[in-house]
Design an enzyme around this catalytic site. Structure first.
Site, PDB file in Angstrom:
ATOM      1  N   LYS A  94      -7.676  -4.413  -6.797  1.00  0.00           N
ATOM      2  CA  LYS A  94      -8.853  -3.547  -6.990  1.00  0.00           C
ATOM      3  C   LYS A  94      -8.595  -2.132  -6.454  1.00  0.00           C
ATOM      4  O   LYS A  94      -8.833  -1.151  -7.146  1.00  0.00           O
ATOM      5  CB  LYS A  94     -10.084  -4.131  -6.257  1.00  0.00           C
ATOM      6  CG  LYS A  94     -10.488  -5.502  -6.720  1.00  0.00           C
ATOM      7  CD  LYS A  94     -11.712  -6.011  -5.979  1.00  0.00           C
ATOM      8  CE  LYS A  94     -11.523  -6.209  -4.492  1.00  0.00           C
ATOM      9  NZ  LYS A  94     -10.539  -7.223  -4.096  1.00  0.00           N
ATOM     10  N   ARG A 137     -20.638  -7.888  -3.368  1.00  0.00           N
ATOM     11  CA  ARG A 137     -19.829  -9.066  -3.098  1.00  0.00           C
ATOM     12  C   ARG A 137     -20.674 -10.317  -2.921  1.00  0.00           C
ATOM     13  O   ARG A 137     -20.134 -11.393  -2.689  1.00  0.00           O
ATOM     14  CB  ARG A 137     -19.088  -8.825  -1.786  1.00  0.00           C
ATOM     15  CG  ARG A 137     -17.609  -8.763  -1.930  1.00  0.00           C
ATOM     16  CD  ARG A 137     -17.118  -8.292  -0.598  1.00  0.00           C
ATOM     17  NE  ARG A 137     -15.793  -8.701  -0.345  1.00  0.00           N
ATOM     18  CZ  ARG A 137     -14.781  -7.843  -0.335  1.00  0.00           C
ATOM     19  NH1 ARG A 137     -14.954  -6.594  -0.607  1.00  0.00           N
ATOM     20  NH2 ARG A 137     -13.595  -8.280  -0.032  1.00  0.00           N
ATOM     21  N   ARG A 192       1.635  -6.774   1.514  1.00  0.00           N
ATOM     22  CA  ARG A 192       1.015  -5.429   1.513  1.00  0.00           C
ATOM     23  C   ARG A 192       1.283  -4.701   2.833  1.00  0.00           C
ATOM     24  O   ARG A 192       1.218  -5.269   3.900  1.00  0.00           O
ATOM     25  CB  ARG A 192      -0.491  -5.542   1.315  1.00  0.00           C
ATOM     26  CG  ARG A 192      -1.194  -4.190   1.499  1.00  0.00           C
ATOM     27  CD  ARG A 192      -2.598  -4.190   1.017  1.00  0.00           C
ATOM     28  NE  ARG A 192      -3.391  -5.263   1.579  1.00  0.00           N
ATOM     29  CZ  ARG A 192      -4.593  -5.597   1.104  1.00  0.00           C
ATOM     30  NH1 ARG A 192      -5.103  -4.962   0.074  1.00  0.00           N
ATOM     31  NH2 ARG A 192      -5.271  -6.571   1.662  1.00  0.00           N
ATOM     32  N   ARG A 239      -2.295  -4.958   7.506  1.00  0.00           N
ATOM     33  CA  ARG A 239      -3.711  -5.091   7.836  1.00  0.00           C
ATOM     34  C   ARG A 239      -3.949  -6.339   8.682  1.00  0.00           C
ATOM     35  O   ARG A 239      -3.329  -7.366   8.427  1.00  0.00           O
ATOM     36  CB  ARG A 239      -4.530  -5.183   6.533  1.00  0.00           C
ATOM     37  CG  ARG A 239      -5.358  -3.949   6.271  1.00  0.00           C
ATOM     38  CD  ARG A 239      -5.937  -3.926   4.914  1.00  0.00           C
ATOM     39  NE  ARG A 239      -6.865  -5.014   4.629  1.00  0.00           N
ATOM     40  CZ  ARG A 239      -7.565  -5.107   3.499  1.00  0.00           C
ATOM     41  NH1 ARG A 239      -7.431  -4.179   2.573  1.00  0.00           N
ATOM     42  NH2 ARG A 239      -8.383  -6.112   3.293  1.00  0.00           N
ATOM     43  N   ARG A 293     -10.509 -15.649   3.492  1.00  0.00           N
ATOM     44  CA  ARG A 293     -11.038 -14.604   2.590  1.00  0.00           C
ATOM     45  C   ARG A 293     -11.124 -15.137   1.163  1.00  0.00           C
ATOM     46  O   ARG A 293     -12.073 -14.847   0.436  1.00  0.00           O
ATOM     47  CB  ARG A 293     -10.144 -13.357   2.631  1.00  0.00           C
ATOM     48  CG  ARG A 293     -10.321 -12.561   3.917  1.00  0.00           C
ATOM     49  CD  ARG A 293      -9.181 -11.599   4.137  1.00  0.00           C
ATOM     50  NE  ARG A 293      -9.029 -10.610   3.073  1.00  0.00           N
ATOM     51  CZ  ARG A 293      -7.901  -9.951   2.839  1.00  0.00           C
ATOM     52  NH1 ARG A 293      -6.818 -10.169   3.557  1.00  0.00           N
ATOM     53  NH2 ARG A 293      -7.853  -9.065   1.869  1.00  0.00           N
TER      54      ARG A 293
HETATM   55  P1  AP5 Z   1      -4.685  -4.083  -3.500  1.00  0.00           P
HETATM   56  O1  AP5 Z   1      -4.906  -3.098  -4.588  1.00  0.00           O
HETATM   57  O2  AP5 Z   1      -4.664  -3.566  -2.089  1.00  0.00           O
HETATM   58  O3  AP5 Z   1      -5.706  -5.305  -3.669  1.00  0.00           O
HETATM   59  P2  AP5 Z   1      -7.269  -5.393  -3.437  1.00  0.00           P
HETATM   60  O4  AP5 Z   1      -7.849  -6.185  -4.553  1.00  0.00           O
HETATM   61  O5  AP5 Z   1      -7.856  -4.030  -3.184  1.00  0.00           O
HETATM   62  O6  AP5 Z   1      -7.265  -6.299  -2.143  1.00  0.00           O
HETATM   63  P3  AP5 Z   1      -8.064  -6.199  -0.789  1.00  0.00           P
HETATM   64  O7  AP5 Z   1      -7.382  -7.158   0.151  1.00  0.00           O
HETATM   65  O8  AP5 Z   1      -8.210  -4.796  -0.287  1.00  0.00           O
HETATM   66  O9  AP5 Z   1      -9.426  -6.770  -1.205  1.00  0.00           O
HETATM   67  P4  AP5 Z   1     -10.429  -7.440  -0.316  1.00  0.00           P
HETATM   68  O10 AP5 Z   1     -11.542  -7.572  -1.268  1.00  0.00           O
HETATM   69  O11 AP5 Z   1     -10.023  -8.684   0.362  1.00  0.00           O
HETATM   70  O12 AP5 Z   1     -10.551  -6.451   0.934  1.00  0.00           O
HETATM   71  P5  AP5 Z   1     -11.561  -5.294   1.293  1.00  0.00           P
HETATM   72  O13 AP5 Z   1     -10.793  -4.225   1.929  1.00  0.00           O
HETATM   73  O14 AP5 Z   1     -12.461  -4.964   0.159  1.00  0.00           O
HETATM   74  O15 AP5 Z   1      -3.319  -4.865  -3.800  1.00  0.00           O
HETATM   75  C1  AP5 Z   1      -2.828  -5.847  -2.889  1.00  0.00           C
HETATM   76  C2  AP5 Z   1      -1.296  -5.712  -2.781  1.00  0.00           C
HETATM   77  O16 AP5 Z   1      -0.711  -6.036  -4.030  1.00  0.00           O
HETATM   78  C3  AP5 Z   1      -0.802  -4.288  -2.451  1.00  0.00           C
HETATM   79  O17 AP5 Z   1       0.302  -4.373  -1.620  1.00  0.00           O
HETATM   80  C4  AP5 Z   1      -0.400  -3.698  -3.824  1.00  0.00           C
HETATM   81  O18 AP5 Z   1       0.626  -2.732  -3.705  1.00  0.00           O
HETATM   82  C5  AP5 Z   1       0.070  -4.948  -4.544  1.00  0.00           C
HETATM   83  N1  AP5 Z   1      -0.210  -4.893  -5.993  1.00  0.00           N
HETATM   84  C6  AP5 Z   1      -1.321  -4.393  -6.614  1.00  0.00           C
HETATM   85  N2  AP5 Z   1      -1.219  -4.554  -7.950  1.00  0.00           N
HETATM   86  C7  AP5 Z   1      -0.034  -5.191  -8.178  1.00  0.00           C
HETATM   87  C8  AP5 Z   1       0.659  -5.650  -9.338  1.00  0.00           C
HETATM   88  N3  AP5 Z   1       0.123  -5.490 -10.566  1.00  0.00           N
HETATM   89  N4  AP5 Z   1       1.842  -6.259  -9.200  1.00  0.00           N
HETATM   90  C9  AP5 Z   1       2.387  -6.432  -7.977  1.00  0.00           C
HETATM   91  N5  AP5 Z   1       1.795  -6.013  -6.816  1.00  0.00           N
HETATM   92  C10 AP5 Z   1       0.614  -5.402  -6.923  1.00  0.00           C
HETATM   93  O19 AP5 Z   1     -12.494  -6.044   2.370  1.00  0.00           O
HETATM   94  C11 AP5 Z   1     -11.987  -6.380   3.671  1.00  0.00           C
HETATM   95  C12 AP5 Z   1     -13.096  -7.043   4.472  1.00  0.00           C
HETATM   96  O20 AP5 Z   1     -14.209  -6.116   4.640  1.00  0.00           O
HETATM   97  C13 AP5 Z   1     -13.746  -8.289   3.829  1.00  0.00           C
HETATM   98  O21 AP5 Z   1     -13.030  -9.461   4.098  1.00  0.00           O
HETATM   99  C14 AP5 Z   1     -15.142  -8.269   4.485  1.00  0.00           C
HETATM  100  O22 AP5 Z   1     -15.095  -8.776   5.792  1.00  0.00           O
HETATM  101  C15 AP5 Z   1     -15.462  -6.773   4.557  1.00  0.00           C
HETATM  102  N6  AP5 Z   1     -16.190  -6.281   3.369  1.00  0.00           N
HETATM  103  C16 AP5 Z   1     -15.755  -5.371   2.443  1.00  0.00           C
HETATM  104  N7  AP5 Z   1     -16.681  -5.152   1.491  1.00  0.00           N
HETATM  105  C17 AP5 Z   1     -17.733  -5.953   1.827  1.00  0.00           C
HETATM  106  C18 AP5 Z   1     -18.993  -6.199   1.211  1.00  0.00           C
HETATM  107  N8  AP5 Z   1     -19.357  -5.586   0.074  1.00  0.00           N
HETATM  108  N9  AP5 Z   1     -19.833  -7.094   1.816  1.00  0.00           N
HETATM  109  C19 AP5 Z   1     -19.492  -7.710   2.956  1.00  0.00           C
HETATM  110  N10 AP5 Z   1     -18.309  -7.533   3.586  1.00  0.00           N
HETATM  111  C20 AP5 Z   1     -17.437  -6.663   3.017  1.00  0.00           C
END
Ligand code: AP5
Length: 209
Positions: free
Chosen positions: A11, A86, A120, A153, A164
């Site tokens: 994402k 979410r 990552r 991270r 997660r």
């Molecule tokens: P990346 O693009 O970083 O993936 P992502 O989908 O953004 O993954 P996240 O881990 O950031 O999502 P998340 O939803 O768990 O975390 P968030 O920060 O929102 O890609 C991942 C890796 O793969 C990278 O190394 C990239 O280079 C590689 N990659 C990408 N595309 C690729 C491809 N095509 N091929 C190969 N490699 C590739 O949330 C963190 C925490 O915050 C949550 O657990 C929760 O506690 C809290 N939180 C956030 N939002 C909310 C909400 N709305 N409500 C409640 N709690 C929340």
């Protein structure tokens, strides 16, 4: 525009490219929360407890944070939400606040997610994201963009990742149906290279228009 997808679906990676191409503000709740944690704000201290365990931060805290963020000037010409909503409560609140034009759901196999997340690395200064195998920096552990050290991270440890992914299945996956019923959902195949997936997204958006 909203980007849905499991942790590690790509994402953040795709949101940056979409925001650049379509001149949208990129608003990532995970980044906003991590920033609050780093600054040890009241929100950050509360959020950390949940994030460290791989659980969702309570809805009201996140809703208040996003409402405030959407009033900033860069969001006035359109934005892409990455990681919000979410839960069904967040999605319902979002509908009260603004119209959503399109929801992209990036669909990736479970096995790929684990590999993407454990590999990552993120820049400690500018937040640029790399992957040790799929998107490595030119110099090991050094950010290509600003030269700072790359770090893993805190929630990218295997035991937290499993939590997660379970949280995603229980609380976020139902949103796919929620938006499908509203005829604004586009599914995107999330396996392939970053560039291939971006091309799929651009084609899906063209069709949608
Ligand atoms: P990346 O693009 O970083 O993936 P992502 O989908 O953004 O993954 P996240 O881990 O950031 O999502 P998340 O939803 O768990 O975390 P968030 O920060 O929102 O890609 C991942 C890796 O793969 C990278 O190394 C990239 O280079 C590689 N990659 C990408 N595309 C690729 C491809 N095509 N091929 C190969 N490699 C590739 O949330 C963190 C925490 O915050 C949550 O657990 C929760 O506690 C809290 N939180 C956030 N939002 C909310 C909400 N709305 N409500 C409640 N709690 C929340």
């Amino acid at each position: 525009m909203i980007l849905l997808g499991a942790p590690g679906a790509g994402k953040g990676t795709q949101a940056k490219l979409i925001a650049k191409k379509f001149q949208l503000a990129h608003i990532a709740t995970g980044d906003l929360l991590r920033d609050s944690v780093a600054k040890e704000t009241t929100l950050g201290v509360q959020a950390k407890e949940y994030m460290d365990k791989g659980e969702l931060v309570p809805d009201q805290l996140v809703i208040d944070m996003i409402k405030e963020r959407l009033t900033q000037s860069d969001a006035l010409n359109g934005y892409i939400l990455d990681g919000f909503p979410r839960t069904l409560q967040q999605a319902e609140k979002m509908i009260e606040v603004e119209d959503v034009d399109v929801v992209l759901n990036i669909d990736v196999d479970f096995n790929l997610l684990l590999e993407r997340l454990t590999g990552r690395r993120s820049c400690s200064r500018c937040g640029e994201v790399f992957h040790i195998k799929y998107n490595p920096p030119t110099t090991e552990n050094i950010c290509d963009k600003c030269g700072a050290q790359l770090t893993q991270r805190a929630d990218d440890k295997e035991e937290v990742i499993r939590n997660r992914l379970e949280t995603y299945n229980n609380q976020t996956k139902p949103l796919i149906q929620f938006y499908k019923q509203r005829n604004i959902l586009k599914n995107i195949r999330g396996s392939g290279t970053i560039e291939e997936i971006f091309e799929n997204i651009v084609s899906a958006l063209e069709e949608f228009k």
